[in-house]
Design a protein around this motif. Sequence first.
Motif, PDB file in Angstrom:
ATOM      1  N   LYS A 149      20.095 -93.829 -44.614  1.00 54.39           N
ATOM      2  CA  LYS A 149      21.238 -94.161 -45.462  1.00 54.39           C
ATOM      3  C   LYS A 149      22.565 -93.740 -44.845  1.00 54.39           C
ATOM      4  O   LYS A 149      23.612 -94.258 -45.218  1.00 54.39           O
ATOM      5  CB  LYS A 149      21.068 -93.500 -46.822  1.00 54.39           C
ATOM      6  CG  LYS A 149      19.876 -94.025 -47.593  1.00 54.39           C
ATOM      7  CD  LYS A 149      19.730 -93.314 -48.925  1.00 54.39           C
ATOM      8  CE  LYS A 149      18.506 -93.783 -49.657  1.00 54.39           C
ATOM      9  NZ  LYS A 149      17.316 -93.023 -49.348  1.00 54.39           N
ATOM     10  N   ASP A 150      22.535 -92.771 -43.935  1.00 52.38           N
ATOM     11  CA  ASP A 150      23.769 -92.319 -43.301  1.00 52.38           C
ATOM     12  C   ASP A 150      23.467 -91.831 -41.886  1.00 52.38           C
ATOM     13  O   ASP A 150      22.313 -91.819 -41.449  1.00 52.38           O
ATOM     14  CB  ASP A 150      24.447 -91.226 -44.138  1.00 52.38           C
ATOM     15  CG  ASP A 150      23.546 -90.015 -44.370  1.00 52.38           C
ATOM     16  OD1 ASP A 150      22.650 -89.736 -43.548  1.00 52.38           O
ATOM     17  OD2 ASP A 150      23.748 -89.315 -45.382  1.00 52.38           O
ATOM     18  N   MET A 151      24.506 -91.466 -41.180  1.00 50.17           N
ATOM     19  CA  MET A 151      24.341 -91.071 -39.774  1.00 50.17           C
ATOM     20  C   MET A 151      23.505 -89.805 -39.623  1.00 50.17           C
ATOM     21  O   MET A 151      22.821 -89.640 -38.621  1.00 50.17           O
ATOM     22  CB  MET A 151      25.712 -90.886 -39.094  1.00 50.17           C
ATOM     23  CG  MET A 151      26.399 -92.197 -38.776  1.00 50.17           C
ATOM     24  SD  MET A 151      25.379 -93.320 -37.782  1.00 50.17           S
ATOM     25  CE  MET A 151      25.258 -92.422 -36.250  1.00 50.17           C
ATOM     26  N   GLU A 152      23.526 -88.929 -40.601  1.00 47.20           N
ATOM     27  CA  GLU A 152      22.714 -87.714 -40.511  1.00 47.20           C
ATOM     28  C   GLU A 152      21.231 -88.075 -40.525  1.00 47.20           C
ATOM     29  O   GLU A 152      20.451 -87.512 -39.749  1.00 47.20           O
ATOM     30  CB  GLU A 152      23.042 -86.751 -41.666  1.00 47.20           C
ATOM     31  CG  GLU A 152      22.341 -85.419 -41.549  1.00 47.20           C
ATOM     32  CD  GLU A 152      22.633 -84.673 -40.242  1.00 47.20           C
ATOM     33  OE1 GLU A 152      21.691 -84.029 -39.723  1.00 47.20           O
ATOM     34  OE2 GLU A 152      23.762 -84.733 -39.734  1.00 47.20           O
ATOM     35  N   GLU A 153      20.849 -89.019 -41.350  1.00 45.55           N
ATOM     36  CA  GLU A 153      19.459 -89.456 -41.373  1.00 45.55           C
ATOM     37  C   GLU A 153      19.099 -90.170 -40.070  1.00 45.55           C
ATOM     38  O   GLU A 153      17.975 -90.051 -39.592  1.00 45.55           O
ATOM     39  CB  GLU A 153      19.196 -90.361 -42.575  1.00 45.55           C
ATOM     40  CG  GLU A 153      19.209 -89.603 -43.888  1.00 45.55           C
ATOM     41  CD  GLU A 153      18.881 -90.475 -45.078  1.00 45.55           C
ATOM     42  OE1 GLU A 153      18.508 -91.649 -44.902  1.00 45.55           O
ATOM     43  OE2 GLU A 153      18.986 -89.965 -46.208  1.00 45.55           O
ATOM     44  N   VAL A 154      20.047 -90.899 -39.492  1.00 43.77           N
ATOM     45  CA  VAL A 154      19.821 -91.557 -38.199  1.00 43.77           C
ATOM     46  C   VAL A 154      19.573 -90.500 -37.128  1.00 43.77           C
ATOM     47  O   VAL A 154      18.654 -90.619 -36.320  1.00 43.77           O
ATOM     48  CB  VAL A 154      21.014 -92.463 -37.813  1.00 43.77           C
ATOM     49  CG1 VAL A 154      20.890 -92.949 -36.374  1.00 43.77           C
ATOM     50  CG2 VAL A 154      21.107 -93.651 -38.762  1.00 43.77           C
ATOM     51  N   ARG A 155      20.374 -89.442 -37.121  1.00 47.36           N
ATOM     52  CA  ARG A 155      20.195 -88.357 -36.144  1.00 47.36           C
ATOM     53  C   ARG A 155      18.803 -87.725 -36.270  1.00 47.36           C
ATOM     54  O   ARG A 155      18.131 -87.472 -35.279  1.00 47.36           O
ATOM     55  CB  ARG A 155      21.270 -87.284 -36.321  1.00 47.36           C
ATOM     56  CG  ARG A 155      22.575 -87.606 -35.642  1.00 47.36           C
ATOM     57  CD  ARG A 155      23.506 -86.395 -35.648  1.00 47.36           C
ATOM     58  NE  ARG A 155      24.436 -86.385 -36.766  1.00 47.36           N
ATOM     59  CZ  ARG A 155      25.513 -87.149 -36.860  1.00 47.36           C
ATOM     60  NH1 ARG A 155      25.791 -88.004 -35.919  1.00 47.36           N
ATOM     61  NH2 ARG A 155      26.305 -87.082 -37.900  1.00 47.36           N
ATOM     62  N   LYS A 156      18.376 -87.490 -37.500  1.00 55.22           N
ATOM     63  CA  LYS A 156      17.054 -86.910 -37.725  1.00 55.22           C
ATOM     64  C   LYS A 156      15.961 -87.863 -37.240  1.00 55.22           C
ATOM     65  O   LYS A 156      14.982 -87.440 -36.629  1.00 55.22           O
ATOM     66  CB  LYS A 156      16.850 -86.589 -39.211  1.00 55.22           C
ATOM     67  CG  LYS A 156      17.659 -85.401 -39.674  1.00 55.22           C
ATOM     68  CD  LYS A 156      17.455 -85.155 -41.153  1.00 55.22           C
ATOM     69  CE  LYS A 156      18.355 -84.041 -41.646  1.00 55.22           C
ATOM     70  NZ  LYS A 156      18.243 -83.861 -43.100  1.00 55.22           N
ATOM     71  N   ALA A 157      16.126 -89.151 -37.518  1.00 54.91           N
ATOM     72  CA  ALA A 157      15.143 -90.140 -37.094  1.00 54.91           C
ATOM     73  C   ALA A 157      15.053 -90.193 -35.571  1.00 54.91           C
ATOM     74  O   ALA A 157      13.958 -90.274 -35.007  1.00 54.91           O
ATOM     75  CB  ALA A 157      15.496 -91.516 -37.657  1.00 54.91           C
TER      76      ALA A 157
END
Length: 45
Positions: free
Chosen positions: A21-29
């Motif tokens: 949903k946001d860039m933080e979740e992208v970083r975790k992924a």
Amino acid sequence: MTDKQLEVIMNLVADKFAGCKDMEEVRKAIEEVRSMARKDKTESI
């Protein structure tokens, strides 16, 4: 690697990012995908 294997891997990665949903979740992924890649390399040695 066959085209089919690459297709499966790419679909798994795409699915991983689809839920972000946001860039933080992208970083975790990204970290999770990289972690899986490192694990696979060490297991095959």
